[in-house]
Structures are given as structure tokens and as C-alpha cells.
Design a protein around this motif. Structure first.
Motif, mmCIF file in Angstrom:
data_model
loop_
_atom_site.group_PDB
_atom_site.id
_atom_site.type_symbol
_atom_site.label_atom_id
_atom_site.label_comp_id
_atom_site.label_asym_id
_atom_site.label_seq_id
_atom_site.Cartn_x
_atom_site.Cartn_y
_atom_site.Cartn_z
ATOM 1 N N THR A 402 0.812 -1.211 0.000
ATOM 2 C CA THR A 402 0.000 0.000 0.000
ATOM 3 C C THR A 402 0.850 1.269 0.000
ATOM 4 O OG1 THR A 402 -1.810 -1.148 1.133
ATOM 5 C CG2 THR A 402 -1.807 1.266 1.201
ATOM 6 N N TYR A 403 1.660 1.447 1.033
ATOM 7 C CA TYR A 403 2.414 2.697 1.150
ATOM 8 C C TYR A 403 3.370 2.896 -0.021
ATOM 9 C CZ TYR A 403 0.713 2.767 5.986
ATOM 10 O OH TYR A 403 -0.082 2.780 7.111
ATOM 11 N N THR A 404 4.111 1.845 -0.361
ATOM 12 C CA THR A 404 5.077 2.006 -1.448
ATOM 13 C C THR A 404 4.382 2.221 -2.789
ATOM 14 O OG1 THR A 404 5.221 -0.402 -1.790
ATOM 15 C CG2 THR A 404 6.798 0.610 -0.277
ATOM 16 N N TRP A 405 3.174 1.647 -2.951
ATOM 17 C CA TRP A 405 2.451 1.859 -4.199
ATOM 18 C C TRP A 405 2.026 3.309 -4.329
ATOM 19 C CZ3 TRP A 405 -1.626 3.881 -6.567
ATOM 20 C CH2 TRP A 405 -1.901 3.482 -7.881
ATOM 21 N N VAL A 406 1.518 3.902 -3.255
ATOM 22 C CA VAL A 406 1.082 5.298 -3.311
ATOM 23 C C VAL A 406 2.259 6.202 -3.670
ATOM 24 C CG1 VAL A 406 0.139 7.215 -1.973
ATOM 25 C CG2 VAL A 406 -0.817 4.916 -1.692
ATOM 26 N N VAL A 407 3.401 5.997 -3.005
ATOM 27 C CA VAL A 407 4.587 6.790 -3.318
ATOM 28 C C VAL A 407 5.040 6.528 -4.753
ATOM 29 C CG1 VAL A 407 7.020 7.159 -2.758
ATOM 30 C CG2 VAL A 407 5.348 6.891 -0.927
ATOM 31 N N GLY A 408 5.029 5.268 -5.165
ATOM 32 C CA GLY A 408 5.447 4.928 -6.514
ATOM 33 C C GLY A 408 4.557 5.529 -7.585
ATOM 34 N N PHE A 464 14.878 3.714 3.844
ATOM 35 C CA PHE A 464 15.809 3.514 2.735
ATOM 36 C C PHE A 464 15.078 2.966 1.515
ATOM 37 C CE2 PHE A 464 19.319 1.542 0.409
ATOM 38 C CZ PHE A 464 20.276 2.544 0.482
ATOM 39 N N TYR A 465 14.181 2.017 1.740
ATOM 40 C CA TYR A 465 13.437 1.440 0.615
ATOM 41 C C TYR A 465 12.448 2.450 0.037
ATOM 42 C CZ TYR A 465 10.749 -1.868 -2.167
ATOM 43 O OH TYR A 465 10.126 -2.512 -3.200
ATOM 44 N N MET A 466 11.799 3.205 0.918
ATOM 45 C CA MET A 466 10.805 4.162 0.455
ATOM 46 C C MET A 466 11.435 5.233 -0.422
ATOM 47 S SD MET A 466 7.603 5.025 0.427
ATOM 48 C CE MET A 466 6.800 4.209 1.807
ATOM 49 N N PHE A 467 12.594 5.717 -0.039
ATOM 50 C CA PHE A 467 13.246 6.771 -0.806
ATOM 51 C C PHE A 467 14.308 6.216 -1.762
ATOM 52 C CE2 PHE A 467 11.533 8.903 2.898
ATOM 53 C CZ PHE A 467 10.890 9.982 2.309
ATOM 54 N N GLY A 468 14.273 4.906 -1.936
ATOM 55 C CA GLY A 468 15.186 4.281 -2.875
ATOM 56 C C GLY A 468 14.421 3.651 -4.011
ATOM 57 N N SER A 602 4.935 -5.735 -14.303
ATOM 58 C CA SER A 602 5.764 -4.558 -14.277
ATOM 59 C C SER A 602 5.057 -3.333 -14.643
ATOM 60 C CB SER A 602 6.964 -4.716 -15.171
ATOM 61 O OG SER A 602 6.634 -4.558 -16.484
ATOM 62 N N SER A 603 4.205 -3.285 -15.542
ATOM 63 C CA SER A 603 3.913 -1.994 -16.063
ATOM 64 C C SER A 603 2.489 -1.663 -16.029
ATOM 65 C CB SER A 603 4.498 -1.910 -17.440
ATOM 66 O OG SER A 603 3.954 -0.933 -18.176
ATOM 67 N N THR A 604 2.136 -0.707 -16.746
ATOM 68 C CA THR A 604 0.874 -0.098 -16.509
ATOM 69 C C THR A 604 -0.198 -0.581 -17.406
ATOM 70 O OG1 THR A 604 1.477 1.565 -17.979
ATOM 71 C CG2 THR A 604 1.897 1.983 -15.743
ATOM 72 N N THR A 605 -0.303 -1.305 -18.176
ATOM 73 C CA THR A 605 -1.551 -1.696 -18.721
ATOM 74 C C THR A 605 -1.648 -3.062 -19.209
ATOM 75 O OG1 THR A 605 -1.112 -1.007 -20.824
ATOM 76 C CG2 THR A 605 -2.094 0.412 -19.488
ATOM 77 N N ASP A 606 -0.736 -3.639 -19.680
ATOM 78 C CA ASP A 606 -0.998 -4.920 -20.252
ATOM 79 C C ASP A 606 -0.449 -6.067 -19.437
ATOM 80 O OD1 ASP A 606 -2.338 -3.908 -22.223
ATOM 81 O OD2 ASP A 606 -0.918 -4.227 -23.784
ATOM 82 N N LYS A 607 0.208 -5.799 -18.377
ATOM 83 C CA LYS A 607 0.831 -6.904 -17.666
ATOM 84 C C LYS A 607 0.108 -7.153 -16.361
ATOM 85 C CE LYS A 607 5.234 -6.312 -19.840
ATOM 86 N NZ LYS A 607 6.657 -6.200 -19.714
ATOM 87 N N PRO A 608 -0.120 -8.391 -16.062
ATOM 88 C CA PRO A 608 -1.061 -8.710 -15.032
ATOM 89 C C PRO A 608 -0.554 -9.008 -13.651
ATOM 90 C CG PRO A 608 -0.801 -10.506 -16.488
ATOM 91 C CD PRO A 608 0.189 -9.470 -16.870
ATOM 92 N N MET A 609 -0.032 -9.956 -13.117
ATOM 93 C CA MET A 609 -0.155 -10.285 -11.705
ATOM 94 C C MET A 609 1.036 -9.998 -10.815
ATOM 95 S SD MET A 609 -2.346 -13.521 -10.990
ATOM 96 C CE MET A 609 -2.040 -13.258 -9.302
ATOM 97 N N GLN A 610 1.499 -8.820 -10.752
ATOM 98 C CA GLN A 610 2.534 -8.472 -9.773
ATOM 99 C C GLN A 610 2.172 -7.139 -9.162
ATOM 100 O OE1 GLN A 610 6.539 -9.034 -10.989
ATOM 101 N NE2 GLN A 610 7.300 -7.427 -9.713
ATOM 102 N N GLU A 611 2.685 -6.879 -7.963
ATOM 103 C CA GLU A 611 2.333 -5.651 -7.285
ATOM 104 C C GLU A 611 2.691 -4.434 -8.126
ATOM 105 O OE1 GLU A 611 2.906 -8.873 -4.525
ATOM 106 O OE2 GLU A 611 4.140 -8.049 -6.096
#
Length: 616
Positions: A402-408, A464-468, A602-611
Motif C-alpha cells: 500500500t504505502y510504497t504503491w502510493v509513493v510509486g 531507505f526502501y521508500m526513498f530508494g 511490471s507496467s501499466t496496462t498490459d501486464k497482469p499479476m505483480q504488485e
């Protein structure tokens, strides 16, 4: 009064001066409503390229602007008025039914549903299925197969109108199948990863098909009304991002505090939500006349190379999913098969596609393969408990998903702005060099955390992970996607845009599948064990090879495969590259290649099952 305005008045609106005896209150209300509508439509012109709906295009409507002397209330209400103006334009140009269909698909199905599937995968593998990282990554590879067969889905839907419809019947049928798959995932106590992978496959089949066919429809409408600009694309992207954000906010806390299987109960109504508007004809899919039904063999014969390539790629991807399922633990066999398919498809691409298109597409395919997906090891290490990784990060799902996704998500948008401001005038080669190096820099943060170097400078893992990697990774993903999208758009042969976009989407998504298969075998070969007794001794070496050294191979390949031209230059020779091996091209109404929907792998529209917002 202009001729257009008079046409609107005479043909479409009730005349307020007409008197009829015995009008009911309802009729009078409609008459008064017509008066107001006619007044509101002053200055609006009409065009009706399709019999499905009426298209209204406001004159000079570039967007809502503040008055010349704005007040404080104007500034406060500006976002609301701007959104109202934007929504009004969409409804006027495309109709409220079609806009409802798009919102339903890209907010509920591709936004919420697809993102929830990707986000819940890690916790479902660990807490419900009880499998290790390699097995979890195999489940993801099987379930993502439908995204590699988009070209074949488009060919089948174009060539055969199921129950008289080229799009609607396929969406309804597979939505029923997807809804049932989520019901089984929610209600059954599944412990077999093969069964879970098969159900995830069916769910992804629904989402990929609905995504493809809706894209094909709105793309054709946008071509018919070019003055609408990118408003429909903005709606699609906005709905997807909003749905992904809501999914991230929900999935993490539920996965931490409850059984992740609960999330599949929430997925059932989302999967079924598209059935009703499609059944009511909101997609504007014309019914084929009875005498024209059946397989359109003339369509298939006109372009055999492209269609054959789509079908061969689909068979290769389905075969990969079948082998992964039947030989779930035979990672060497899975690797050999995927590498054979990679070689076959690459050779056929150079034989059947225009030369420049084949070279550039092969480069982007290799870029996906060379950045080997080892998420099954990394995800488990970052979320491992104290017993498995003493002194490790031990991230919970709320933080990791959740948190890392919002920042990402925020940094991903920043990446788009920076790209447009600083890199849009670069050559394609330079762009691919820089994005490759930035990917390696982002991966370096993983190396530092795994080696626990951040602890030596008293920086916590979360900070470190959040800002890395959480910050740099999504922005780098955007940097990598943008030149690939621009380059592909400049290489598509005239008259075959939609078909080739779908074909290339499938080929590059299959590159992600091959990357996963290599990563699964690499995890096993490195002796990494993600369940007790855990062993992550070689994880840092694995990250160094897969995410830092192998991607560097792509840099010299740019001299062989990527044209040394600016992003603003024309690449295709008008006479040579725009004609493919079959001379005359036809346009199959499949769909655009989508970059940036980072939902599954990985990406934004066509790829499916990863965070979302995570490495691949």
C-alpha cells in the motif's frame, strides 16, 4: 443562425412554439426541457459518423479556463468546473452509455480487479497456499499467459462474430467465466498452486479480453472524431489509476489482518460489473446480419503472415502455461521450452514483419528478457519474518503493497513530467542507454538493503526502501516505457496500426513470461530457499547478475537494432518500410499497445499479476 444550428433545431429538438391540445404534464415538461436544451446547445456543432449514437463536439473546447478576472470562488470551483466541462465533452462526443462502459471496465475491472489480483498474490501464496517463492512466481507466469495472446484474441473476435457480435458476446462469455473463477477462489479451500494458477488464468483471460476489445472500440471512435483529442485516453488512464489506488489501499491492510482469500469475495461483483452494461448495448457493438455470420475467411486470407504470427505466438504462450501447470516443479523443462519459443518467435518476426519494426520490437523484447524477474525471491526476502531472515526488513503487506504503491504512483507521474521536460528531444539510442542505467541504479538499492549497508549508516529499512527503489523504480519504469511507446507508434505500417500494436503487446508480454521462467530457474540454481529452513545467501549475487549485469547487454544492442534518430524524426521510409511482406494490409479492430499499467509483472496496462510499482 448557422446552417448547423438550424439543422439541430429542425431535426433534433422540440419546437417550443408548437401547440397541441391535451398535452400531459410529462409532455409539457419534455417540451420545456427541449427549450432549455436548445439554448444550451447554442454554439455546438454536430457530426454523426456512426449510426450507433449522436456525437456532439463543442466549438473551441480546449478545456475549461478561468474568467479574465477570476474571483476567489472561481479558483475554489475551478477543479469542479474543469471536471464538469471534461465530463460534458466526453458525454457529448461519445454518449453517456459508452462512457459508462469505459468507466466500468477501466475503473472496476482493469483498475480495481486487476490491481487487487496482483497485490494479493504474495500474501495468498505465503499465507493461504503455503508455497515458496519459485512456486509463487510460477503461478504468476501461468496466470499472466492471456496477456501474451492478445493478438490472437483480436483475430478471433474480428473473424468470427460470436452470436452475431464481434465484441460484446466475447466480453459477456468470458466475464461469466471470470466471475465463476473468483467465486471458486473465494469459496473453496484451495491448497494446490496448479488449481489456483488455472483459476487466475481464467480471471486474467476475462480482463485481457475486455481490455483489448474496449480499446479497439474506443480507438475506432477516436479515429472517427479526431477533434476529441486525448480526452478518452485521459478517462481510461484516470479510471485505471483511481481503481489501482483504491485496490492498494484495501488489499494491504486486509492481507495483514485477515485471510487474503477474503479479497476474492470483493472481486466477484467487480468481475460481474461489466456484464450488465455490455448486455444493454453500451459498447455500441453492431449486430452482424445473419447472412454475414460465420468465419470471415476473406479477412484471414488477406493477411496470412500477421495472422499466422499472432496464432503461433498464442499457441507458444498457451503451451508455456500448460507445461508450467503439468510440470509445475520442473523448472529446467520450463526454461528450455520458453527459450525455444523465444527463438522461434524472434526468427519469424524477422521473416514476416517489416525489417525496422522487427529489429526494434526484438530489442524491446530482449530488454524485458534481460532484466530477469526474480520477484519470487526478493518479495519473500523483504516480507520474511525474523525466523527466516534474522534482522531483515520484515515488511508487512500494508507497507510493501500500500504505502510504497502510493509513493510509486506519485513518482511515476513525476517521471512522465521529467521525461517530457528533459528527454523528449533525445535520440532513441540515448534514451534506451539512460533508462537501462537508471534501472541498474534502482536495483542497486536492493543490493544495499540485502547487504544491510543501510544499517551501517543508521537508516531504517523502510526509510531507505521508500526513498530508494520505491521512488526511483516507478519513475524509471516510465522512462523506459515512453520511448518504447513512441518508437513503436512510429514503426507501425500504415493501415495495420491496431493489429500490429496488439501483436507487439503480446510479444513483449511474452518477453515478461520468458523473463519469469529464467528467473524461476535462476532462483532454484542459486540454492535460494524462501521457506523454512530459509537460505538467501546468494540473493545479492542473483540481484547483481539479473538486475545489474545482464541488462547492460542491451546497451551495445542499440547500435544494431535501434535507429540513431531523434524522437521527433520520421523513421519509416515512405516507400520501403510502410509496406510489409504482403503488400496490402488490412486493419483488424483489435487494440492499442499499452505501456505504464504496472499492475502485474511490471507496467501499466498490459501486464497482469505483480504488485504495482514494483520491479520485474
Amino acid at each position: 443562425m448557422s446552417g448547423t444550428e438550424k439543422e439541430i433545431e429542425d431535426e433534433d429538438l422540440p419546437m417550443p412554439h408548437v401547440k397541441k391540445s391535451g398535452l400531459s404534464h410529462l409532455e409539457k415538461g419534455i417540451e420545456r426541457g427541449g427549450q432549455r436544451i436548445r439554448t444550451a446547445l447554442h454554439g455546438i456543432s454536430r457530426s454523426n459518423p456512426s449510426k450507433d449514437y449522436e456525437v456532439l463536439v463543442p466549438e473551441g473546447s480546449d478545456g475549461y479556463r478561468l474568467p479574465q478576472k477570476p474571483t476567489v470562488s472561481d479558483y475554489i470551483l475551478h477543479p469542479y468546473r474543469g471536471f464538469k466541462h471534461f465530463a460534458g465533452q466526453l458525454v457529448a462526443n461519445f454518449g453517456w452509455k459508452f462512457c459508462t462502459m469505459i468507466v466500468c471496465n477501466y475503473l472496476a475491472v482493469k483498475g480495481l480487479l486487476l490491481s487487487a489480483m496482483g497485490l494479493v498474490r504474495l500474501s495468498y501464496c505465503k499465507k493461504t497456499l503455503g508455497i515458496d517463492g519459485a512456486a509463487c512466481q510460477t503461478v504468476a507466469a501461468i496466470s499472466s499467459t492471456p496477456w501474451a495472446i492478445k493478438g490472437a484474441i483480436g483475430v478471433v473476435s474480428d473473424a468470427y462474430p460470436l452470436l452475431g457480435y464481434h465484441k460484446s458476446s466475447y466480453i459477456i462469455l468470458l466475464s461469466v467465466v471470470g466471475t465463476f473463477a473468483f467465486f471458486l477462489l473465494a469459496s473453496l479451500s484451495i491448497r494446490s498452486p496448479m488449481v489456483a494458477a488455472a483459476l487466475f488464468f481464467l480471471a486474467n483471460f476475462q480482463i485481457a479480453t475486455a481490455d483489448l476489445l474496449c480499446e479497439g472500440k474506443y480507438a475506432s471512435l477516436m479515429q472517427a472524431k479526431p477533434q476529441t483529442g486525448s480526452s478518452m485516453v485521459s478517462l481510461v488512464w484516470g479510471c485505471f489509476q483511481l481503481g489501482s489506488l483504491v485496490a492498494a489501499l484495501i488489499v494491504g491492510p486486509i492481507a495483514d489482518n485477515f485471510d487474503p482469500q477474503i479479497i476474492f469475495w470483493l472481486c466477484i461483483p467487480l468481475a460481474a460489473s461489466i456484464i450488465l452494461p455490455t448486455s444493454l448495448g453500451f459498447l455500441q457493438d453492431q449486430k452482424v446480419a445473419p447472412e454475414k455470420r460465420g468465419v470471415d475467411w476473406s479477412l484471414l486470407k488477406k493477411h496470412p503472415y500477421i495472422i499466422s504470427y499472432c496464432m503461433i505466438m498464442a499457441l507458444a504462450a498457451l503451451g508455456n502455461g500448460l507445461i508450467d501447470t503439468l510440470y509445475f516443479d520442473s523448472h529446467l523443462l520450463q526454461l528450455i521450452y520458453s527459450l525455444f519459443c523465444m527463438l522461434l518467435l524472434s526468427v519469424l518476426a524477422f521473416l514476416w514483419l517489416p525489417p525496422m519494426l522487427a529489429k526494434c520490437n526484438f530489442y524491446m523484447f530482449l530488454s524485458s528478457v534481460l532484466y530477469v524477474n526474480i520477484g519470487g525471491a526478493q518479495d519473500f526476502w523483504f516480507t520474511a519474518d525474523e525466523q527466516c531472515v534474522p534482522g531483515g526488513p520484515a515488511f508487512d503487506y500494508t507497507y510493501y503493497n500500500t504505502y510504497t504503491w502510493v509513493v510509486g504512483a506519485c513518482t511515476g507521474w513525476v517521471g512522465i513530467v521529467l521525461f517530457q521536460a528533459t528527454m523528449s528531444g533525445w535520440t532513441f539510442r540515448k534514451l534506451f542507454w539512460v533508462t537501462t542505467l537508471l534501472q541498474i541504479v534502482a536495483s542497486a538499492f536492493d543490493l544495499l538493503i540485502i547487504a544491510r549497508w543501510n544499517k551501517s549508516i543508521n537508516v531504517s529499512d523502510k526509510v531507505f526502501y521508500m526513498f530508494g527503489d520505491a521512488v526511483i523504480g516507478p519513475a524509471v519504469g516510465m522512462f523506459a516505457a515512453m520511448p518504447a511507446l513512441v518508437l513503436t507508434s512510429k514503426l507501425v505500417p500504415k493501415g495495420l496500426e491496431s493489429t500490429v500494436y496488439a501483436l507487439l503487446a503480446g510479444f513483449q508480454n511474452f518477453g515478461g513470461v520468458v523473463s519469469s521462467q529464467i528467473g524461476i530457474y535462476a532462483i532454484q540454481y542459486a540454492g535460494i530457499k524462501t521457506t523454512a529452513p530459509c537460505n538467501f545467501d546468494n540473493l545479492n549475487t542473483l540481484v547483481l547478475v539479473c538486475h545489474c549485469l545482464l541488462p547492460l547487454i542491451a546497451v551495445p544492442l542499440t547500435f544494431l537494432l535501434i535507429p540513431n534518430k531523434l524522437m521527433t524524426d520520421n523513421i519509416l521510409d515512405e516507400q520501403q518500410e510502410r509496406s510489409d511482406p504482403e503488400d496490402e494490409c488490412i486493419e483488424l479492430t483489435t487494440a492499442h499497445l499499452s505501456f505504464g499499467a504496472n499492475v502485474d509483472e511490471s507496467s501499466t496496462t498490459d501486464k497482469p499479476m505483480q504488485e504495482p510499482a514494483r520491479r520485474q
